[in-house]
Structures are given as structure tokens and as C-alpha cells.
Scaffold this motif. Structure first.
Motif, mmCIF file in Angstrom:
data_model
loop_
_atom_site.group_PDB
_atom_site.id
_atom_site.type_symbol
_atom_site.label_atom_id
_atom_site.label_comp_id
_atom_site.label_asym_id
_atom_site.label_seq_id
_atom_site.Cartn_x
_atom_site.Cartn_y
_atom_site.Cartn_z
ATOM 1 N N ILE A 117 -21.059 -0.530 -7.025
ATOM 2 C CA ILE A 117 -20.824 -0.642 -8.468
ATOM 3 C C ILE A 117 -19.677 0.269 -8.883
ATOM 4 N N ALA A 118 -19.693 1.490 -8.340
ATOM 5 C CA ALA A 118 -18.621 2.443 -8.675
ATOM 6 C C ALA A 118 -17.255 1.911 -8.220
ATOM 7 N N ILE A 119 -17.232 1.257 -7.035
ATOM 8 C CA ILE A 119 -15.969 0.678 -6.542
ATOM 9 C C ILE A 119 -15.490 -0.418 -7.494
ATOM 10 N N GLN A 120 -16.417 -1.292 -7.875
ATOM 11 C CA GLN A 120 -16.041 -2.392 -8.789
ATOM 12 C C GLN A 120 -15.463 -1.864 -10.099
ATOM 13 N N ILE A 121 -16.137 -0.856 -10.671
ATOM 14 C CA ILE A 121 -15.664 -0.294 -11.947
ATOM 15 C C ILE A 121 -14.255 0.282 -11.767
ATOM 16 N N HIS A 122 -14.071 1.012 -10.662
ATOM 17 C CA HIS A 122 -12.750 1.593 -10.411
ATOM 18 C C HIS A 122 -11.683 0.493 -10.283
ATOM 19 N N LEU A 123 -12.021 -0.567 -9.542
ATOM 20 C CA LEU A 123 -11.037 -1.640 -9.312
ATOM 21 C C LEU A 123 -10.673 -2.375 -10.610
ATOM 22 N N TRP A 124 -11.645 -2.488 -11.532
ATOM 23 C CA TRP A 124 -11.340 -3.104 -12.830
ATOM 24 C C TRP A 124 -10.234 -2.330 -13.554
ATOM 25 N N MET A 125 -10.327 -1.010 -13.392
ATOM 26 C CA MET A 125 -9.444 -0.158 -14.193
ATOM 27 C C MET A 125 -8.118 0.166 -13.494
ATOM 28 N N CYS A 126 -8.097 0.029 -12.142
ATOM 29 C CA CYS A 126 -6.965 0.582 -11.388
ATOM 30 C C CYS A 126 -6.214 -0.513 -10.624
ATOM 31 N N ALA A 127 -5.041 -0.879 -11.122
ATOM 32 C CA ALA A 127 -4.228 -1.933 -10.489
ATOM 33 C C ALA A 127 -3.777 -1.506 -9.093
ATOM 34 N N CYS A 182 -5.262 0.341 -6.863
ATOM 35 C CA CYS A 182 -6.324 0.163 -5.868
ATOM 36 C C CYS A 182 -6.614 -1.317 -5.621
ATOM 37 N N ARG A 183 -6.482 -2.146 -6.675
ATOM 38 C CA ARG A 183 -6.615 -3.599 -6.464
ATOM 39 C C ARG A 183 -5.546 -4.077 -5.492
ATOM 40 N N HIS A 184 -4.319 -3.619 -5.685
ATOM 41 C CA HIS A 184 -3.233 -4.018 -4.778
ATOM 42 C C HIS A 184 -3.471 -3.479 -3.375
ATOM 43 N N PHE A 185 -3.981 -2.245 -3.307
ATOM 44 C CA PHE A 185 -4.304 -1.655 -1.998
ATOM 45 C C PHE A 185 -5.299 -2.542 -1.247
ATOM 46 N N VAL A 186 -6.334 -3.004 -1.951
ATOM 47 C CA VAL A 186 -7.346 -3.854 -1.317
ATOM 48 C C VAL A 186 -6.713 -5.156 -0.832
ATOM 49 N N GLN A 187 -5.856 -5.758 -1.661
ATOM 50 C CA GLN A 187 -5.191 -7.014 -1.270
ATOM 51 C C GLN A 187 -4.296 -6.795 -0.049
ATOM 52 N N GLN A 188 -3.554 -5.698 -0.052
ATOM 53 C CA GLN A 188 -2.668 -5.400 1.079
ATOM 54 C C GLN A 188 -3.482 -5.204 2.362
ATOM 55 N N SER A 189 -4.565 -4.445 2.233
ATOM 56 C CA SER A 189 -5.406 -4.167 3.402
ATOM 57 C C SER A 189 -5.992 -5.454 3.960
ATOM 58 N N GLN A 190 -6.435 -6.329 3.058
ATOM 59 C CA GLN A 190 -7.037 -7.588 3.515
ATOM 60 C C GLN A 190 -6.006 -8.468 4.220
ATOM 61 N N LEU A 191 -4.792 -8.481 3.692
ATOM 62 C CA LEU A 191 -3.743 -9.302 4.308
ATOM 63 C C LEU A 191 -3.396 -8.776 5.701
ATOM 64 N N LEU A 192 -3.251 -7.442 5.824
ATOM 65 C CA LEU A 192 -2.914 -6.856 7.124
ATOM 66 C C LEU A 192 -4.036 -7.107 8.129
ATOM 67 N N GLN A 193 -5.268 -6.988 7.671
ATOM 68 C CA GLN A 193 -6.403 -7.213 8.566
ATOM 69 C C GLN A 193 -6.410 -8.661 9.060
ATOM 70 N N ARG A 194 -6.189 -9.585 8.121
ATOM 71 C CA ARG A 194 -6.151 -11.003 8.474
ATOM 72 C C ARG A 194 -5.049 -11.256 9.504
ATOM 73 N N ALA A 195 -3.886 -10.632 9.297
ATOM 74 C CA ALA A 195 -2.754 -10.830 10.203
ATOM 75 C C ALA A 195 -3.079 -10.278 11.591
ATOM 76 N N VAL A 196 -3.606 -9.048 11.633
ATOM 77 C CA VAL A 196 -3.896 -8.423 12.932
ATOM 78 C C VAL A 196 -4.940 -9.235 13.693
ATOM 79 N N ARG A 197 -5.918 -9.768 12.946
ATOM 80 C CA ARG A 197 -6.961 -10.556 13.606
ATOM 81 C C ARG A 197 -6.446 -11.869 14.168
ATOM 82 N N SER A 198 -5.279 -12.311 13.716
ATOM 83 C CA SER A 198 -4.774 -13.592 14.215
ATOM 84 C C SER A 198 -3.759 -13.409 15.349
#
Lengths: 193, 89
Positions: free
Chosen positions: B25-35, B37-53
Motif C-alpha cells: 500500500i505504501a508503495i502504491q501511494i508513493h507511486l501515485w505521487m512520484c513520477a 519512481c513510476r518511470h523507474f519502475v517502467q525502466q526496470s520492467q523493460l530492462l528485465q524483460r529485455a534481459v530475460r529474452s
């Protein structure tokens, strides 16, 4: 029924799968000579073990699986060598500078610089520069950190298995994975325009 | 209150070390407020997807960013295999 061995196997496998095996080996060990050795060991083991190949998996997957085992043996040997010259049991961060990614944050734990939006993921994944940079940034990670990270993400090994193989605690694994992921992203951000 | 640095820790090892429901819940609240960290999450997910392929890209012969087997190395391996194969037959 598995086909019997033919004198042309080695040449054919090397022709058809040599590049694939070498790339996979390079991803694991980084050093071209070690990668060459791994490819050779893999093809030798494949020749010797061909009678046991049941044909259920694709030949490429079977060869990759052999190389993966050879690479793990290689890691174990190199860790033993490191262990003999190094008293530390936990994974040493080597030359990796922890403050490097801590510099991303202020003392209060906020981003020092805003993290920007990357745009369309699919477009990025289609760009050859994306893969070149990813490869460079992976190579830039310290050896052990990269090994742990690749075991987790590329081989999708369980945490338990990695902790066992690398002789580290679960907490240490989380720390190493955090460092690897932050280091990779940071390298990427610094060079991606 | 979670800081951005806390968020990167919690998000980076979410698979290996799942957060508690309070932390979620605390993560969700933070992500609502913080662009950022939202971008950080998107970047991390993209890199993870790439490395896994990467492995599949290598098997498919697509991973041209990694050098292919040099000709001299290919020849050395070939000679060695020929030799060993004769011994085995």
C-alpha cells in the motif's frame, strides 16, 4: 531412436550452432578464450553423449543445456580459486563502488535528478542500439554480480539454487541483485539518448 | 513515509523478497505521487524483460550485438573435434 554417430557431426554442429554457442558462452564468461574453450568442451561432450540425446528437445536447446552446465563448472572452479586467495565468504563487490548508485539519491533518499520517461517500450526493443547498449552494460557489471544476475534473470534459477551455487545467504542475494539491477539501469540511463 | 531510495529497494527485489501488504500500500501511494519512481519502475520492467529474452535471441540467431565465433577459433575447435572424433570411432 537416436541416430548413430557420423564423422560429419562435429563439422556440421560447429557450422550450424557455433555462433549461437559462442554468443551464449560470451554472455556467461566475457573472456573470448574462455568462451572458445566452453564451446569446444560443449561440442566434445555432445559428441560423446549423443547416444543419450533422445531428440525430444531441439538440438539447439540440448547443446545450450550442456554449455550451461559447463559454464556452471567454470564458475565453481573460478570461485574456488578466488576463495583460496580471499578470506571473505560473502560475495565481494570487487571494484564496484557502492556510492556509484547511491549518488542517485540525496541524503534524504530522494532522486537527485528526476527519472525521465523512456517512451514506447516496443520501439526501444526493436532498436539495435538498445541491445548493443544492454550488452555493454551487462559486460560492465563486476563478474560475480553479473553471474548472479544472469542466473536469476536469464536462467531463471530459484533463489535457493543460486544461494547454494554461489554460497551466499538470501539477504546477500537480495543485495547483490539490487546492485546488479541498479547498476545496469544506471549504466543504461547514462548512455541512452 | 517511504523515500524514493526505499522504493527502489522494495521494487527491485519484489520477486525474491515480496513486500508485506502494508508495504504494498505504501508503495502504491508513493507511486501515485512520484513520477520519477513510476518511470523507474517502467525502466526496470523493460530492462528485465529485455534481459530475460537474451537467451531466446541467441538461440534464434538474433543477438548480433554479441560477437560471433571468430574464424581462427572456429578452425581450432574444428581441428580438435576432428581429432577427438577419430579417436572415438
Amino acid at each position: 531412436m537416436p541416430p548413430t554417430i557420423s564423422p560429419h557431426f562435429a563439422a556440421t554442429w560447429l557450422d550450424e550452432h557455433g555462433d549461437m554457442l559462442y554468443r551464449y558462452a560470451l554472455l556467461q564468461v566475457r573472456d573470448p578464450h574462455q568462451a572458445e574453450e566452453l564451446v569446444q568442451e560443449t561440442l566434445l561432450a555432445a559428441l560423446e553423449g549423443y547416444a543419450r540425446y533422445d531428440g525430444k528437445s531441439a538440438l539447439r536447446s540440448w547443446l545450450i543445456a550442456i554449455l550451461k552446465h559447463k559454464a556452471m563448472d567454470h564458475f565453481r572452479r573460478s570461485h574456488r580459486e578466488v576463495a583460496m586467495t580471499n578470506d571473505e565468504h560473502e560475495v565481494a563487490p570487487e571494484q564496484y563502488d557502492e556510492t556509484e548508485f547511491d549518488e542517485s539519491f540525496t541524503a534524504e533518499g530522494h532522486w537527485r535528478q528526476p527519472v525521465s520517461h523512456w517512451g514506447e517500450p516496443q520501439k526501444m526493443l526493436e532498436a539495435s542500439q538498445f541491445w548493443q547498449l544492454l550488452e555493454q552494460c551487462l559486460q560492465h557489471l563486476p563478474t560475480k554480480l553479473r553471474q548472479i544476475y544472469l542466473l536469476r534473470e536469464v536462467e531463471e534459477e530459484s533463489s535457493e539454487k543460486i544461494c547454494q551455487e554461489m554460497a551466499i545467504s538470501a539477504t546477500n542475494l537480495w543485495t547483490q541483485l539490487y546492485r546488479a539491477r541498479m547498476g545496469l539501469r544506471r549504466c543504461f540511463v547514462n548512455h541512452w539518448n | 513515509m517511504l523515500t524514493c531510495k526505499n522504493i527502489t529497494h522494495l521494487v527491485s527485489t519484489v520477486i525474491e523478497h515480496p513486500p508485506t501488504w502494508r508495504q504494498r500500500i505504501a508503495i502504491q501511494i508513493h507511486l501515485w505521487m512520484c513520477a520519477s519512481c513510476r518511470h523507474f519502475v517502467q525502466q526496470s520492467q523493460l530492462l528485465q524483460r529485455a534481459v530475460r529474452s537474451i537467451k531466446q535471441r541467441i538461440i534464434n540467431g538474433e543477438a548480433e550485438e554479441i560477437p560471433s565465433l571468430p574464424e581462427d577459433a572456429r578452425q581450432r575447435i574444428f581441428n580438435h573435434l576432428q581429432h577427438e572424433q577419430k579417436r572415438m570411432l
